[in-house]
Scaffold this active site. Structure first.
Site, PDB file in Angstrom:
ATOM      1  N   TYR A 246       1.758  -2.595  -6.931  1.00  0.00           N
ATOM      2  CA  TYR A 246       1.393  -1.392  -7.682  1.00  0.00           C
ATOM      3  C   TYR A 246       2.545  -0.406  -7.816  1.00  0.00           C
ATOM      4  O   TYR A 246       2.431   0.586  -8.537  1.00  0.00           O
ATOM      5  CB  TYR A 246       0.229  -0.663  -6.992  1.00  0.00           C
ATOM      6  CG  TYR A 246      -1.026  -1.475  -6.888  1.00  0.00           C
ATOM      7  CD1 TYR A 246      -1.804  -1.742  -8.011  1.00  0.00           C
ATOM      8  CD2 TYR A 246      -1.450  -1.985  -5.662  1.00  0.00           C
ATOM      9  CE1 TYR A 246      -2.964  -2.492  -7.910  1.00  0.00           C
ATOM     10  CE2 TYR A 246      -2.614  -2.732  -5.556  1.00  0.00           C
ATOM     11  CZ  TYR A 246      -3.365  -2.981  -6.682  1.00  0.00           C
ATOM     12  OH  TYR A 246      -4.513  -3.728  -6.590  1.00  0.00           O
TER      13      TYR A 246
ATOM     14  N   HIS B 254      -0.439   3.953 -12.869  1.00  0.00           N
ATOM     15  CA  HIS B 254      -1.445   4.547 -11.981  1.00  0.00           C
ATOM     16  C   HIS B 254      -0.806   5.132 -10.718  1.00  0.00           C
ATOM     17  O   HIS B 254      -1.408   5.965 -10.050  1.00  0.00           O
ATOM     18  CB  HIS B 254      -2.468   3.476 -11.603  1.00  0.00           C
ATOM     19  CG  HIS B 254      -3.877   3.953 -11.511  1.00  0.00           C
ATOM     20  ND1 HIS B 254      -4.378   5.050 -12.182  1.00  0.00           N
ATOM     21  CD2 HIS B 254      -4.936   3.456 -10.817  1.00  0.00           C
ATOM     22  CE1 HIS B 254      -5.661   5.202 -11.908  1.00  0.00           C
ATOM     23  NE2 HIS B 254      -6.023   4.258 -11.070  1.00  0.00           N
TER      24      HIS B 254
ATOM     25  N   TYR C 138      -6.479   3.275  -1.100  1.00  0.00           N
ATOM     26  CA  TYR C 138      -6.651   2.851  -2.486  1.00  0.00           C
ATOM     27  C   TYR C 138      -7.293   3.991  -3.263  1.00  0.00           C
ATOM     28  O   TYR C 138      -7.949   4.873  -2.701  1.00  0.00           O
ATOM     29  CB  TYR C 138      -7.427   1.534  -2.629  1.00  0.00           C
ATOM     30  CG  TYR C 138      -6.595   0.359  -2.181  1.00  0.00           C
ATOM     31  CD1 TYR C 138      -5.715  -0.265  -3.058  1.00  0.00           C
ATOM     32  CD2 TYR C 138      -6.652  -0.087  -0.869  1.00  0.00           C
ATOM     33  CE1 TYR C 138      -4.921  -1.324  -2.638  1.00  0.00           C
ATOM     34  CE2 TYR C 138      -5.857  -1.144  -0.438  1.00  0.00           C
ATOM     35  CZ  TYR C 138      -4.996  -1.758  -1.325  1.00  0.00           C
ATOM     36  OH  TYR C 138      -4.202  -2.789  -0.903  1.00  0.00           O
TER      37      TYR C 138
ATOM     38  N   ASN D 143      -9.816   4.530  -5.210  1.00  0.00           N
ATOM     39  CA  ASN D 143     -11.250   4.836  -5.207  1.00  0.00           C
ATOM     40  C   ASN D 143     -11.733   5.566  -3.966  1.00  0.00           C
ATOM     41  O   ASN D 143     -12.845   6.081  -3.957  1.00  0.00           O
ATOM     42  CB  ASN D 143     -12.062   3.549  -5.388  1.00  0.00           C
ATOM     43  CG  ASN D 143     -11.798   2.897  -6.719  1.00  0.00           C
ATOM     44  OD1 ASN D 143     -11.097   3.429  -7.574  1.00  0.00           O
ATOM     45  ND2 ASN D 143     -12.352   1.729  -6.914  1.00  0.00           N
TER      46      ASN D 143
ATOM     47  N   ASP E   3      -2.168  10.491 -12.651  1.00  0.00           N
ATOM     48  CA  ASP E   3      -1.927  10.015 -14.011  1.00  0.00           C
ATOM     49  C   ASP E   3      -3.079  10.479 -14.903  1.00  0.00           C
ATOM     50  O   ASP E   3      -4.168  10.746 -14.422  1.00  0.00           O
ATOM     51  CB  ASP E   3      -1.813   8.496 -14.035  1.00  0.00           C
ATOM     52  CG  ASP E   3      -3.065   7.798 -13.530  1.00  0.00           C
ATOM     53  OD1 ASP E   3      -3.473   8.072 -12.375  1.00  0.00           O
ATOM     54  OD2 ASP E   3      -3.641   6.990 -14.265  1.00  0.00           O
TER      55      ASP E   3
ATOM     56  N   ASN F 134     -10.900   7.702 -10.964  1.00  0.00           N
ATOM     57  CA  ASN F 134     -11.558   7.360  -9.705  1.00  0.00           C
ATOM     58  C   ASN F 134     -10.994   8.090  -8.489  1.00  0.00           C
ATOM     59  O   ASN F 134     -11.728   8.384  -7.550  1.00  0.00           O
ATOM     60  CB  ASN F 134     -11.528   5.850  -9.475  1.00  0.00           C
ATOM     61  CG  ASN F 134     -12.432   5.123 -10.441  1.00  0.00           C
ATOM     62  OD1 ASN F 134     -13.438   5.646 -10.896  1.00  0.00           O
ATOM     63  ND2 ASN F 134     -12.070   3.900 -10.772  1.00  0.00           N
TER      64      ASN F 134
END
Length: 188
Positions: A15, A20, A64, A66, A91, A112
């Site tokens: 990632y 993101h 993460y 979420n 973002d 999220n």
């Protein structure tokens, strides 16, 4: 005075260079420019940055996206940081690439990470710096887009935009949200 600056993103090398993860990228740039190092701590990578008699706790949650709210809530309480001294870097699909918008409060806009922060803290009245990533994706491909890497052109423009983000973070801690918004939100 203490501030919690949270860069939203996802942990893991897969990632690292995605849209993101702009929150992580901004905090990494601040750490690099300041010769400070993140340490692996509870719910995230944490570093302490000092600027003009202020202490900024920099947090890259490892929960993460979420579950970002868990990390934010924990570090606000652990460091006894007032909620009004929270700034979240995120973002934003609704803004064209590189557009920066500081807001004193707001909804989650379907993000999220912001949704998790609001659910866990029960509040949405915190500052957030929204970094525009554009919306150059076909219907149904939003997740693929935000988790994809920057284009070559975007990659060339990122350093200057990130430098402006670093100015905004420092300004947030020294002159406050309202004056920082007036100073930076009008810039192109």
């Amino acid at each position: 005075m203490k501030y919690l600056i949270v860069g939203l993103g996802n942990p893991g090398s897969e990632y690292a260079h995605t849209r993101h993860n702009i929150g992580f990228k901004i905090l990494d740039a601040l750490a690099d420019a300041s010769n400070i190092v993140f340490s692996d701590s509870r719910y995230g990578y944490v570093a302490e940055y000092k600027f003009k008699a202020r202490t900024f706790i920099l947090l890259k949650p490892t929960t993460y996206m979420n579950l970002s709210g868990r990390a934010v809530n924990y570090w606000l309480q652990k460091e006894k940081i007032p909620f009004e001294n929270l700034l979240v870097l995120t973002d934003d699909l609704a803004l064209p690439f590189g557009t920066l918008r500081l807001r004193a409060k707001g909804g989650d806009a379907g993000h999220n990470g912001l949704k998790s922060i609001q659910e866990v803290t029960g509040r949405s009245d915190y500052a957030r710096l929204r970094f525009g990533i554009g919306d150059e994706f076909r219907p149904g491909k939003q997740v693929d887009y935000v988790l994809s890497e920057w284009s070559k052109d975007e990659d060339l423009d990122l350093p200057a935009k990130i430098d402006t983000c670093l100015e905004i973070i420092k300004s947030f801690g020294t002159i406050g949200t309202a004056r920082t918004m007036n100073q930076f939100n009008k810039r192109k």
